[in-house]
Design a protein around this motif. Structure first.
Motif, PDB file in Angstrom:
ATOM      1  N   GLN A  52      41.801  55.624  27.489  1.00 20.56           N
ATOM      2  CA  GLN A  52      41.884  54.636  26.742  1.00 20.56           C
ATOM      3  C   GLN A  52      41.913  53.579  26.906  1.00 20.56           C
ATOM      4  N   PHE A  53      42.247  53.435  28.350  1.00 16.22           N
ATOM      5  CA  PHE A  53      42.300  51.512  27.942  1.00 16.22           C
ATOM      6  C   PHE A  53      41.022  51.434  30.144  1.00 16.22           C
ATOM      7  N   PHE A  54      41.634  50.284  30.592  1.00 19.83           N
ATOM      8  CA  PHE A  54      40.891  50.264  32.070  1.00 19.83           C
ATOM      9  C   PHE A  54      41.653  49.183  32.298  1.00 19.83           C
ATOM     10  N   THR A  55      41.686  48.914  33.821  1.00 16.67           N
ATOM     11  CA  THR A  55      42.764  47.883  34.523  1.00 16.67           C
ATOM     12  C   THR A  55      41.714  47.472  35.654  1.00 16.67           C
ATOM     13  N   VAL A  56      42.041  46.462  35.947  1.00 20.54           N
ATOM     14  CA  VAL A  56      41.612  45.629  36.776  1.00 20.54           C
ATOM     15  C   VAL A  56      41.722  45.376  37.958  1.00 20.54           C
ATOM     16  N   ARG A  57      41.103  45.461  39.273  1.00 15.12           N
ATOM     17  CA  ARG A  57      41.949  45.624  40.755  1.00 15.12           C
ATOM     18  C   ARG A  57      40.852  44.778  42.190  1.00 15.12           C
ATOM     19  N   THR A  58      39.179  44.878  41.009  1.00 14.21           N
ATOM     20  CA  THR A  58      38.105  44.243  41.906  1.00 14.21           C
ATOM     21  C   THR A  58      37.794  42.951  41.592  1.00 14.21           C
ATOM     22  N   GLU A  59      37.054  41.713  42.646  1.00 17.47           N
ATOM     23  CA  GLU A  59      36.445  40.809  41.616  1.00 17.47           C
ATOM     24  C   GLU A  59      35.624  41.169  41.279  1.00 17.47           C
ATOM     25  N   ALA A  60      34.843  42.259  41.619  1.00 20.23           N
ATOM     26  CA  ALA A  60      33.469  42.232  41.061  1.00 20.23           C
ATOM     27  C   ALA A  60      33.571  42.823  39.145  1.00 20.23           C
ATOM     28  N   LEU A  61      34.877  43.739  39.207  1.00 24.00           N
ATOM     29  CA  LEU A  61      35.206  43.768  37.988  1.00 24.00           C
ATOM     30  C   LEU A  61      35.817  42.503  36.975  1.00 24.00           C
ATOM     31  N   LYS A  62      36.553  42.028  37.728  1.00 27.90           N
ATOM     32  CA  LYS A  62      37.376  40.870  36.854  1.00 27.90           C
ATOM     33  C   LYS A  62      35.897  39.717  36.400  1.00 27.90           C
ATOM     34  N   GLU A  63      35.335  39.591  36.854  1.00 27.41           N
ATOM     35  CA  GLU A  63      33.981  38.769  36.724  1.00 27.41           C
ATOM     36  C   GLU A  63      33.652  38.946  34.923  1.00 27.41           C
ATOM     37  N   GLU A  64      33.171  40.798  35.433  1.00 25.07           N
ATOM     38  CA  GLU A  64      33.059  41.113  34.313  1.00 25.07           C
ATOM     39  C   GLU A  64      33.766  40.742  32.811  1.00 25.07           C
ATOM     40  N   ALA A  65      34.853  41.878  33.253  1.00 22.29           N
ATOM     41  CA  ALA A  65      35.772  41.433  32.197  1.00 22.29           C
ATOM     42  C   ALA A  65      35.874  39.973  31.752  1.00 22.29           C
ATOM     43  N   ALA A  66      36.372  39.247  32.184  1.00 17.44           N
ATOM     44  CA  ALA A  66      36.048  38.294  32.633  1.00 17.44           C
ATOM     45  C   ALA A  66      34.933  37.683  30.811  1.00 17.44           C
ATOM     46  N   LEU A  67      34.247  38.372  31.172  1.00 12.95           N
ATOM     47  CA  LEU A  67      33.091  37.965  29.910  1.00 12.95           C
ATOM     48  C   LEU A  67      33.198  38.722  28.802  1.00 12.95           C
ATOM     49  N   TRP A  68      33.506  40.080  28.820  1.00 11.74           N
ATOM     50  CA  TRP A  68      33.507  40.554  27.561  1.00 11.74           C
ATOM     51  C   TRP A  68      34.809  39.875  26.965  1.00 11.74           C
ATOM     52  N   LEU A  69      35.968  39.618  27.929  1.00  8.29           N
ATOM     53  CA  LEU A  69      37.042  38.926  26.910  1.00  8.29           C
ATOM     54  C   LEU A  69      36.570  37.352  26.223  1.00  8.29           C
ATOM     55  N   GLU A  70      35.637  36.850  26.986  1.00 13.00           N
ATOM     56  CA  GLU A  70      34.597  36.214  25.883  1.00 13.00           C
ATOM     57  C   GLU A  70      34.519  35.611  25.058  1.00 13.00           C
ATOM     58  N   GLN A  71      33.298  36.768  25.096  1.00  9.79           N
ATOM     59  CA  GLN A  71      32.141  37.345  24.443  1.00  9.79           C
ATOM     60  C   GLN A  71      33.521  38.268  23.209  1.00  9.79           C
ATOM     61  N   GLY A  72      34.457  38.441  23.216  1.00  7.79           N
ATOM     62  CA  GLY A  72      35.620  38.805  22.319  1.00  7.79           C
ATOM     63  C   GLY A  72      34.924  40.967  22.163  1.00  7.79           C
ATOM     64  N   TRP A  73      34.521  41.304  23.252  1.00  9.22           N
ATOM     65  CA  TRP A  73      34.302  42.599  23.409  1.00  9.22           C
ATOM     66  C   TRP A  73      35.927  43.458  23.642  1.00  9.22           C
ATOM     67  N   ILE A  74      36.149  42.948  24.688  1.00 10.88           N
ATOM     68  CA  ILE A  74      37.996  43.627  24.819  1.00 10.88           C
ATOM     69  C   ILE A  74      38.560  42.674  24.374  1.00 10.88           C
ATOM     70  N   LYS A  75      40.200  43.139  24.641  1.00 14.50           N
ATOM     71  CA  LYS A  75      41.294  42.810  24.349  1.00 14.50           C
ATOM     72  C   LYS A  75      42.033  43.749  25.287  1.00 14.50           C
ATOM     73  N   LYS A  76      43.383  42.615  25.775  1.00 17.37           N
ATOM     74  CA  LYS A  76      44.547  42.787  26.260  1.00 17.37           C
ATOM     75  C   LYS A  76      45.240  43.876  26.175  1.00 17.37           C
ATOM     76  N   TRP A  77      45.681  44.850  26.540  1.00 22.13           N
ATOM     77  CA  TRP A  77      46.437  45.320  25.585  1.00 22.13           C
ATOM     78  C   TRP A  77      48.043  45.471  25.938  1.00 22.13           C
ATOM     79  N   PHE A  78      48.634  46.324  27.119  1.00 26.51           N
ATOM     80  CA  PHE A  78      49.837  45.832  27.817  1.00 26.51           C
ATOM     81  C   PHE A  78      49.645  46.060  29.256  1.00 26.51           C
ATOM     82  N   GLY A  79      50.695  45.375  29.730  1.00 28.25           N
ATOM     83  CA  GLY A  79      50.818  45.958  31.425  1.00 28.25           C
ATOM     84  C   GLY A  79      51.256  44.848  32.143  1.00 28.25           C
ATOM     85  N   ASP A  80      51.775  45.094  33.188  1.00 27.66           N
ATOM     86  CA  ASP A  80      51.799  43.847  34.372  1.00 27.66           C
ATOM     87  C   ASP A  80      52.044  44.436  35.587  1.00 27.66           C
TER      88      ASP A  80
END
Length: 318
Positions: free
Chosen positions: A52-80
């Motif tokens: 349904q979603f994914f979370t980020v806890r490591t630097e490796a995925l954090k870097e990728e997720a930042a690119l995906w956000l910038e490219q408009g492939w993903i969005k933040k749904w909820f959570g803190d």
């Protein structure tokens, strides 16, 4: 060559491409890349029925997720403090974007692997033969074991130690959106057997209200061999406090045979002792210091990445 175009396979392909290997081919028996990053179109709507979603806890995925956000492939749904990210048009939309940069051959089932002088020959169900210098397998461990044994190869005790639970997901077309909070997601204080419920119109990926009702691994294991009609009836009975019968327009059922590794291994990948490189990766392979300690989107990504880095190093030495 990579068998399996789910997240682990796609992550591995990206590393190999960055390392200068331009002839990487991904094979998958499914109709599209993504594996359990699965989204189904129903009428004018769509519903995620794998991750349904994914979370980020490591630097490796954090870097990728930042690119995906910038490219408009993903969005933040909820959570803190760990945001839940989802594909803008469902989780499979992310997989499709990731797969665009690679050579992916879908609806291709490998039934046998033959060792050859310069690597491997993969025999497909249609009788085709594909040659490869090296191989990464990212299918669920039981499927990898079956393929290796059919090929006369020893998979080893480590791979056989991985155990999975199945999962049932009911895809419920609704007349009106559910009342389960602004985010359209609930995974707390649910009736016995229910793991989570998500309303995809509230999630923002569906023009029509469609809910995914996930059952726990234990419940799914106990019910796995029962007829679909009985399974659906029992799921809807248990979900009735949140999904009223009068609000249901239609129901579909998805069976995931290998949904979650209840017995993973703390090793990012396995390499068989073959003459030529053959590595096995997937979400059931965790790093020793894995911050969550369970299989998930991030473990699949990290495993595929680690396997590809190791393979690239080996190939450069040949």
């Amino acid at each position: 060559m990579i068998i399996g175009a789910g997240l682990s396979g796609l992550a591995a392909a990206k590393v190999l491409k960055e390392q200068g290997f331009s002839d990487v081919l991904l094979l998958d028996k499914g109709r599209s890349a993504g594996g359990r990053l699965a989204t189904r179109r129903i009428g004018k709507g769509r519903a995620d029925h794998g991750a349904q979603f994914f979370t980020v806890r490591t630097e490796a995925l954090k870097e990728e997720a930042a690119l995906w956000l910038e490219q408009g492939w993903i969005k933040k749904w909820f959570g803190d403090p760990y945001p839940r990210y989802t594909g803008v048009e469902g989780m499979n939309s992310l997989a499709k974007k990731l797969a665009e940069q690679f050579d992916v051959k879908t609806e291709t089932k490998v039934i046998r692997i033959q060792e050859a002088e310069n690597g491997y020959v993969l025999v497909t169900e249609e009788g085709g033969k594909i040659r490869s210098e090296a191989l990464i397998m990212t299918t669920p461990a039981p499927q990898a074991i079956e393929l290796l044994e059919e090929s006369g190869m020893d998979s080893g005790d480590r791979l056989k130690s991985i155990k999975f639970n199945p999962s049932f997901v009911a895809l419920v077309t609704l007349k009106e959106s559910l009342i389960i909070g602004d985010e359209g997601h609930i995974d707390q204080s649910l009736p016995d057997g229910l793991e989570r419920i998500a309303d995809h119109s509230l999630k923002g990926i569906s023009a029509e209200p469609i809910a995914s009702i996930y059952m726990t691994g234990e419940w799914s294991r106990n019910w796995y061999d029962q007829p679909s009609e009985e399974v659906i009836a029992e799921i809807l009975k248990r979900a009735e406090p949140f999904v009223h019968p009068e609000n249901i327009a239609a129901v579909q059922l998805k069976r995931w045979r290998f949904a979650e590794a209840v017995r993973p291994i703390y090793q990012p990948f396995i390499e068989l002792e073959n003459k030529h490189p053959l590595l096995i990766a997937g979400d059931a392979f965790l790093h020793q210091d894995d911050p969550a300690g369970r299989t998930r989107f991030e473990s699949a990504f990290l495993s595929g990445k680690a396997a590809a880095e190791a393979l690239a190093e080996r190939l450069k030495k040949l």
